[in-house]
Design a protein around this motif. Structure first.
Motif, PDB file in Angstrom:
ATOM      1  N   ARG A   1      96.546 104.818 -33.639  1.00  6.87           N
ATOM      2  CA  ARG A   1      95.218 104.686 -33.728  1.00  6.87           C
ATOM      3  C   ARG A   1      94.389 104.715 -32.334  1.00  6.87           C
ATOM      4  O   ARG A   1      93.264 105.071 -31.983  1.00  6.87           O
ATOM      5  N   ASP A   2      95.028 104.069 -31.344  1.00  7.92           N
ATOM      6  CA  ASP A   2      94.351 103.969 -30.060  1.00  7.92           C
ATOM      7  C   ASP A   2      94.385 105.392 -29.155  1.00  7.92           C
ATOM      8  O   ASP A   2      93.517 105.522 -28.327  1.00  7.92           O
ATOM      9  N   SER A   3      95.478 106.224 -29.587  1.00  9.50           N
ATOM     10  CA  SER A   3      95.320 107.522 -28.939  1.00  9.50           C
ATOM     11  C   SER A   3      94.111 108.371 -29.338  1.00  9.50           C
ATOM     12  O   SER A   3      93.696 109.306 -28.886  1.00  9.50           O
ATOM     13  N   TYR A   4      93.440 108.178 -30.826  1.00  5.54           N
ATOM     14  CA  TYR A   4      92.148 108.645 -30.994  1.00  5.54           C
ATOM     15  C   TYR A   4      91.115 108.257 -30.389  1.00  5.54           C
ATOM     16  O   TYR A   4      90.224 109.016 -29.989  1.00  5.54           O
ATOM     17  N   LYS A   5      91.124 106.888 -29.870  1.00  8.03           N
ATOM     18  CA  LYS A   5      90.191 106.257 -29.070  1.00  8.03           C
ATOM     19  C   LYS A   5      89.986 106.876 -27.628  1.00  8.03           C
ATOM     20  O   LYS A   5      89.198 106.846 -26.981  1.00  8.03           O
ATOM     21  N   ASN A   6      91.283 106.975 -27.189  1.00  6.53           N
ATOM     22  CA  ASN A   6      91.470 107.240 -25.711  1.00  6.53           C
ATOM     23  C   ASN A   6      92.512 108.305 -25.495  1.00  6.53           C
ATOM     24  O   ASN A   6      93.669 108.055 -24.845  1.00  6.53           O
TER      25      ASN A   6
ATOM     26  N   THR B   1      96.115 108.462 -23.086  1.00  7.87           N
ATOM     27  CA  THR B   1      97.574 108.667 -23.979  1.00  7.87           C
ATOM     28  C   THR B   1      98.206 109.666 -23.245  1.00  7.87           C
ATOM     29  O   THR B   1      99.777 109.501 -23.138  1.00  7.87           O
TER      30      THR B   1
ATOM     31  N   ASP C   1      97.337  96.943 -34.747  1.00  7.42           N
ATOM     32  CA  ASP C   1      97.436  98.123 -35.602  1.00  7.42           C
ATOM     33  C   ASP C   1      99.051  98.465 -36.021  1.00  7.42           C
ATOM     34  O   ASP C   1      99.309  99.593 -36.226  1.00  7.42           O
TER      35      ASP C   1
END
Length: 379
Positions: A100-105, A109, A213
């Motif tokens: 999920r963090d990879s979608y934000k940044n 990533t 997450d």
């Protein structure tokens, strides 16, 4: 146990990402085996942090553990560490590990997971002391067709989300460096002996994971909040209760990373690309996993709050694969891998560790050593 861990005694081992969950457990194993560990990582990524509770102070005082707090994207700083400490073995775990963090940044990533890996490979290329390396990726590197059977190492690499795809790219980078720079040759073509493998591990659980997450940390946080609030019940929110994942205790893949580096030290034929996943019986839905957590927690026999869960599935949330399983036949055949702790025992260990964290965190270093000794006795 003795043959594998004795191999690491007096070896200089560089571990990137050593302040993370898996990195801390790996560092503890290596230190108790007598290795000299060079840790290269950002500051611990979570608060609380297993790294800060792991009791490494005595090892640091004896210069058995060197902590280099730096970014894997900084090639010059990383090269300084390789030049200074001359590692013989490298385990590359540093990553941005959350889907999920990879979608934000996504840019961060890719910078971390792709160029960070390239930086490690480049330092290995330029450091003659390195003889064996294991690059850790993920079970999510494969193009996910939602098959009910496990993916094999020769399946296409094409992760969907930025995290998974960045790890697919990291795998390809390793393949290129192996072909271009590392081989068992006479040196006339400029190549040298340096065994490099990748390990694609399944989802890990175990004591001391506090990442955002992730399902087990979410379970532990819910119960910790309930206990501290003096509630009689803790409610765990489950995001994807019907997704199936290959769950295993954190010590399972770590033991195989250590085995790969050991086996390929003198045998380049063992240098390869390996799935490290559990048996089919341990591939369960997230809902089943949380059922097991609640059962273990509630059966523990203390006065702590009781656990239950409820679905918080979001149909509009970012894409995550529903079904994922690994075929680990290759590593079982080539390196004798056999999972030791199946899912029920994994959860029992995880719950016991988590309750110690809530009630007596000062006892966690001893608990880590106890679990390590018990696990490696079974190898």
């Amino acid at each position: 146990m003795s043959e594998l861990l004795d191999f690491y005694k007096n070896k200089t081992v560089l571990v990137t990402g050593h302040t993370g969950f898996k990195g801390t457990w790996l560092t503890r194993i290596l230190l108790t085996s007598g290795a000299r560990v060079i840790g290269y990582s950002l500051k611990p990524p979570t608060n609380p942090s297993l790294f800060k509770m792991a009791g490494f102070e005595d090892y640091e005082k004896k210069d058995q553990l060197m902590n280099v707090i730096a970014d894997i994207r900084d090639l010059s700083k990383l090269k300084e560490s390789f030049d200074k400490y001359k590692p013989e073995i490298v385990f590359h775990l540093a990553a941005q590990p959350i889907v999920r963090d990879s979608y934000k940044n996504p840019v961060y990533t890719y910078e971390t997971n792709v160029m960070g890996t390239v930086n490690v490979l480049e330092c290995i290329r330029l450091t003659d002391s390195v003889r064996s390396s294991v690059i850790i990726t993920t079970d999510k590197v494969y193009k996910n067709n939602e098959w009910i059977w496990g993916y094999r190492e020769d399946e296409p690499l094409d992760g969907f989300d930025p995290y998974s795809n960045s790890k697919s790219c990291a795998e390809l980078s390793v393949h290129s460096y192996k072909n271009s720079f590392f081989n068992e040759m006479d040196g006339s073509d400029g190549k040298r002996y340096c065994a490099v493998s990748t390990a694609r591990a399944g989802n890990v659980i175990g004591g001391g994971d506090f990442a955002n997450d992730r399902i087990i940390p979410d379970c532990v946080r819910a119960m910790e909040n309930a206990v501290k609030s003096r509630k009689t019940e803790g409610v765990i929110a489950v995001r994807n209760p019907y997704s199936t994942r290959p769950y295993q205790h954190v010590l399972e893949p770590l033991a195989m990373y250590l085995t790969i580096a050991y086996k390929q030290w003198d045998d380049l034929s063992k240098s390869s690309y390996y799935n490290v996943g559990p048996d089919d019986v341990d591939c369960v839905t997230t809902g089943n996993l949380v059922d097991l957590f609640c059962k273990c927690w509630n059966d523990f026999g203390t006065n702590l709050a009781k656990a239950k869960w409820e679905s918080h599935a979001d149909p509009n949330g970012p894409h995550e694969a529903n079904f994922l399983k690994l075929d680990s036949t290759k590593i079982k055949t080539m390196l004798g891998y056999k999972p030791r702790w199946h899912i029920a025992e994994c959860m029992q260990k995880t719950v016991e560790f988590s309750k110690l964290f809530i009630e007596s965190p000062e006892s966690l270093p001893g608990e880590m050593d106890k679990e390590i000794k018990e696990f490696f006795r079974r190898l």
